[in-house]
Design a protein around this motif. Structure first.
Motif, PDB file in Angstrom:
ATOM      1  N   PRO A 186       0.778  -9.429   6.149  1.00 42.16           N
ATOM      2  CA  PRO A 186      -0.398  -9.359   5.249  1.00 42.16           C
ATOM      3  C   PRO A 186      -0.233  -8.179   4.355  1.00 42.16           C
ATOM      4  CG  PRO A 186      -1.504  -8.614   7.202  1.00 42.16           C
ATOM      5  CD  PRO A 186       0.224  -9.327   7.552  1.00 42.16           C
ATOM      6  N   LYS A 187       0.390  -7.056   5.109  1.00 44.95           N
ATOM      7  CA  LYS A 187       0.463  -5.781   4.364  1.00 44.95           C
ATOM      8  C   LYS A 187       1.722  -4.824   4.670  1.00 44.95           C
ATOM      9  CE  LYS A 187      -4.602  -5.180   4.117  1.00 44.95           C
ATOM     10  NZ  LYS A 187      -6.026  -4.384   4.380  1.00 44.95           N
ATOM     11  N   ILE A 188       2.058  -4.252   3.707  1.00 46.23           N
ATOM     12  CA  ILE A 188       3.139  -3.442   4.071  1.00 46.23           C
ATOM     13  C   ILE A 188       2.751  -1.963   3.727  1.00 46.23           C
ATOM     14  CG2 ILE A 188       5.640  -2.495   3.737  1.00 46.23           C
ATOM     15  CD1 ILE A 188       6.378  -5.216   2.764  1.00 46.23           C
ATOM     16  N   HIS A 189       2.742  -1.071   4.602  1.00 46.94           N
ATOM     17  CA  HIS A 189       2.241   0.301   4.423  1.00 46.94           C
ATOM     18  C   HIS A 189       3.537   1.187   4.073  1.00 46.94           C
ATOM     19  CE1 HIS A 189      -1.887  -0.499   5.763  1.00 46.94           C
ATOM     20  NE2 HIS A 189      -1.268  -1.343   6.188  1.00 46.94           N
ATOM     21  N   ILE A 190       3.629   1.511   2.689  1.00 46.45           N
ATOM     22  CA  ILE A 190       4.702   2.682   2.736  1.00 46.45           C
ATOM     23  C   ILE A 190       4.512   4.119   2.211  1.00 46.45           C
ATOM     24  CG2 ILE A 190       6.757   3.114   0.987  1.00 46.45           C
ATOM     25  CD1 ILE A 190       6.550  -0.110   0.281  1.00 46.45           C
ATOM     26  N   LEU A 240       0.814  -1.190   0.041  1.00 43.43           N
ATOM     27  CA  LEU A 240      -0.068  -0.067  -0.115  1.00 43.43           C
ATOM     28  C   LEU A 240       0.900   1.319   0.021  1.00 43.43           C
ATOM     29  CD1 LEU A 240      -2.642  -1.291   2.725  1.00 43.43           C
ATOM     30  CD2 LEU A 240      -3.109  -1.250   0.026  1.00 43.43           C
ATOM     31  N   LEU A 241       0.787   2.027  -1.087  1.00 41.08           N
ATOM     32  CA  LEU A 241       1.708   3.290  -1.240  1.00 41.08           C
ATOM     33  C   LEU A 241       0.859   4.538  -0.836  1.00 41.08           C
ATOM     34  CD1 LEU A 241       3.435   2.307  -4.466  1.00 41.08           C
ATOM     35  CD2 LEU A 241       4.279   1.901  -2.121  1.00 41.08           C
ATOM     36  N   TYR A 242       1.556   5.463   0.089  1.00 38.12           N
ATOM     37  CA  TYR A 242       0.832   6.677   0.168  1.00 38.12           C
ATOM     38  C   TYR A 242       1.723   8.033  -0.160  1.00 38.12           C
ATOM     39  CZ  TYR A 242      -1.614   3.865   3.812  1.00 38.12           C
ATOM     40  OH  TYR A 242      -2.337   2.554   4.204  1.00 38.12           O
ATOM     41  N   GLY A 243       1.364   9.087  -0.339  1.00 38.79           N
ATOM     42  CA  GLY A 243       1.855  10.164  -0.449  1.00 38.79           C
ATOM     43  C   GLY A 243       2.594  10.295  -1.909  1.00 38.79           C
ATOM     44  N   ASP A 244       3.860  10.721  -1.984  1.00 42.33           N
ATOM     45  CA  ASP A 244       4.373  10.972  -3.480  1.00 42.33           C
ATOM     46  C   ASP A 244       4.399   9.830  -4.223  1.00 42.33           C
ATOM     47  OD1 ASP A 244       3.867  13.644  -2.999  1.00 42.33           O
ATOM     48  OD2 ASP A 244       6.037  13.836  -1.994  1.00 42.33           O
ATOM     49  N   GLY A 303      -4.180   9.946   4.320  1.00 40.79           N
ATOM     50  CA  GLY A 303      -4.190  10.189   2.801  1.00 40.79           C
ATOM     51  C   GLY A 303      -4.829   9.071   2.266  1.00 40.79           C
ATOM     52  N   GLU A 304      -4.965   9.025   0.979  1.00 38.85           N
ATOM     53  CA  GLU A 304      -5.276   7.981   0.239  1.00 38.85           C
ATOM     54  C   GLU A 304      -4.320   6.977  -0.017  1.00 38.85           C
ATOM     55  OE1 GLU A 304      -8.491   6.925  -0.822  1.00 38.85           O
ATOM     56  OE2 GLU A 304      -8.940   8.755   0.479  1.00 38.85           O
ATOM     57  N   SER A 305      -4.519   5.711  -0.213  1.00 39.41           N
ATOM     58  CA  SER A 305      -3.592   4.646  -0.507  1.00 39.41           C
ATOM     59  C   SER A 305      -3.924   3.984  -1.896  1.00 39.41           C
ATOM     60  CB  SER A 305      -3.476   3.513   0.562  1.00 39.41           C
ATOM     61  OG  SER A 305      -4.593   2.846   0.601  1.00 39.41           O
ATOM     62  N   VAL A 306      -2.785   3.414  -2.403  1.00 36.14           N
ATOM     63  CA  VAL A 306      -2.888   2.751  -3.625  1.00 36.14           C
ATOM     64  C   VAL A 306      -2.342   1.314  -3.386  1.00 36.14           C
ATOM     65  CG1 VAL A 306      -1.913   2.503  -6.109  1.00 36.14           C
ATOM     66  CG2 VAL A 306      -2.593   4.884  -5.225  1.00 36.14           C
TER      67      VAL A 306
END
Length: 335
Positions: free
Chosen positions: A227-231, A75-79, A280-283
């Motif tokens: 299960p998930k990595i948040h970056i 899961l990607l956040y930010g720029d 913020g939104e995650s992708v």
């Protein structure tokens, strides 16, 4: 009987990848060594292009196991990275998986062949790999060591140092060290596009009492315990980074204050809607199998072919032995 089978299958989740990753190392080193000799009289750009491609093939195989086989969600956040850039990657450090997370971002920018790492001094002695991995996507973990909530003395010493220096005390990261970051930036500033300030959180690392646990090891990660990595990514243009060390030190600590606030919200938020996520939104970035499976098939196939003949097996063993000795000698000379 059933329990024994389950335990056996669980252990294979990490044994098989480790065997393949280590087992294909001589194949990779032989291919690199052959190209090094063949390109000796060619312009350096030709050597570099193929070297980057070989490195990309090996690292793609690593991601075949660590991303495609584990089924972890990224899961990607930010720029969000879009174009390929020359960067310094600054991140919090909490697990042996962290360098693979850097690869996960690099492959999404088609920059996997360019990744290099600033390693702990002892890691340069790794057989076959050490002298090569530490050689432009430069990965730096400014904390210098991993954040482990169970190592209370390390955390306490880091917080005490920050207080003595008049710096804000950090909770979920260690006080960053400036030397590697400053040297890297000063040496590469004419070629850099930006710094990526990356904050990583592994989901599932909080216990039933709300206390943070140790991040997953490589073996645990391969056994699908994450299960998930948040970056979270902040792209910082190089012109916004102070060049003098005394000012960069303050800037770097401020960046880690931002990381700490992100992680406090991720781990400690009382609002269940805000916990286990960054603002913020995650992708949800899924890696295509086409990016990694060919590399696995190429390297494992070549290795299997070499091991099927007596001459190949002798070459394989000699590569391990002499490759390790030459690598250690090279590291000693450079030191």
């Amino acid at each position: 009987m059933l329990l024994s089978l389950v335990l056996h299958m669980y252990s294979m989740c990490c044994v098989l990848p480790a065997a393949v990753l280590l087992g294909t190392a001589p194949t990779y080193v032989l291919a690199w060594g052959a190209w090094r000799l063949l390109s000796a009289f060619l312009p350096s750009r030709f050597y570099q292009a193929v070297d980057d491609r070989l490195y990309c093939i090996y690292q793609s195989m690593v991601l075949f196991f660590f991303e495609n086989c584990t089924g972890v969600q990224i899961l990607l956040y930010g720029d969000l990275p879009k174009n390929k850039e020359n960067i310094i990657y600054l991140a919090n450090h909490q697990s042996t998986v962290d360098w693979i997370v850097a690869d996960m971002l690099a492959i999404r920018q088609n920059a996997l062949g360019h990744v290099r790492y600033v390693l702990k001094d002892g890691l340069k002695w790794l057989p076959l790999y050490g002298c090569y991995f530490s050689q432009m996507y430069l990965v730096i973990f400014p904390e210098g060591t991993r954040y482990n909530p169970e190592l209370t003395k390390v955390i306490s010493a880091s917080q005490t140092f920050a207080a003595q220096e008049g710096l804000p005390v950090l909770k979920h990261v260690l006080t960053p060290r400036i030397k590697a970051t400053h040297v890297a930036f000063d040496s590469m500033k004419n070629y850099l596009d930006a710094i990526y300030d990356v904050t990583v959180a592994f989901e599932g690392t909080v216990d039933d009492k709300g206390q943070r646990k140790e991040a997953p090891s490589m073996a645990e990660f391969l056994c699908k315990e994450c299960p998930k990595i948040h970056i979270h990514i902040d792209r910082i243009d190089k012109k916004d980074v102070p060049e003098e060390q005394v000012y960069m030190k303050r800037w770097l600590h401020e960046r880690f204050e931002i990381k700490d606030k992100l992680l406090i919200e991720f781990y400690d938020s009382l609002d269940p809607e805000r916990r286990n996520k960054f603002p913020g939104e995650s992708v949800n970035s899924k890696l295509s199998l086409k990016k990694t499976l060919p590399s696995f098939l190429i390297l494992s196939g070549l290795t299997a072919g070499m091991l099927m003949t007596e001459a190949g097996r002798k070459l394989y063993v000699k590569t391990w032995i002499y490759g390790t000795l030459i690598g250690c000698l090279w590291v000693s000379i450079k030191a």
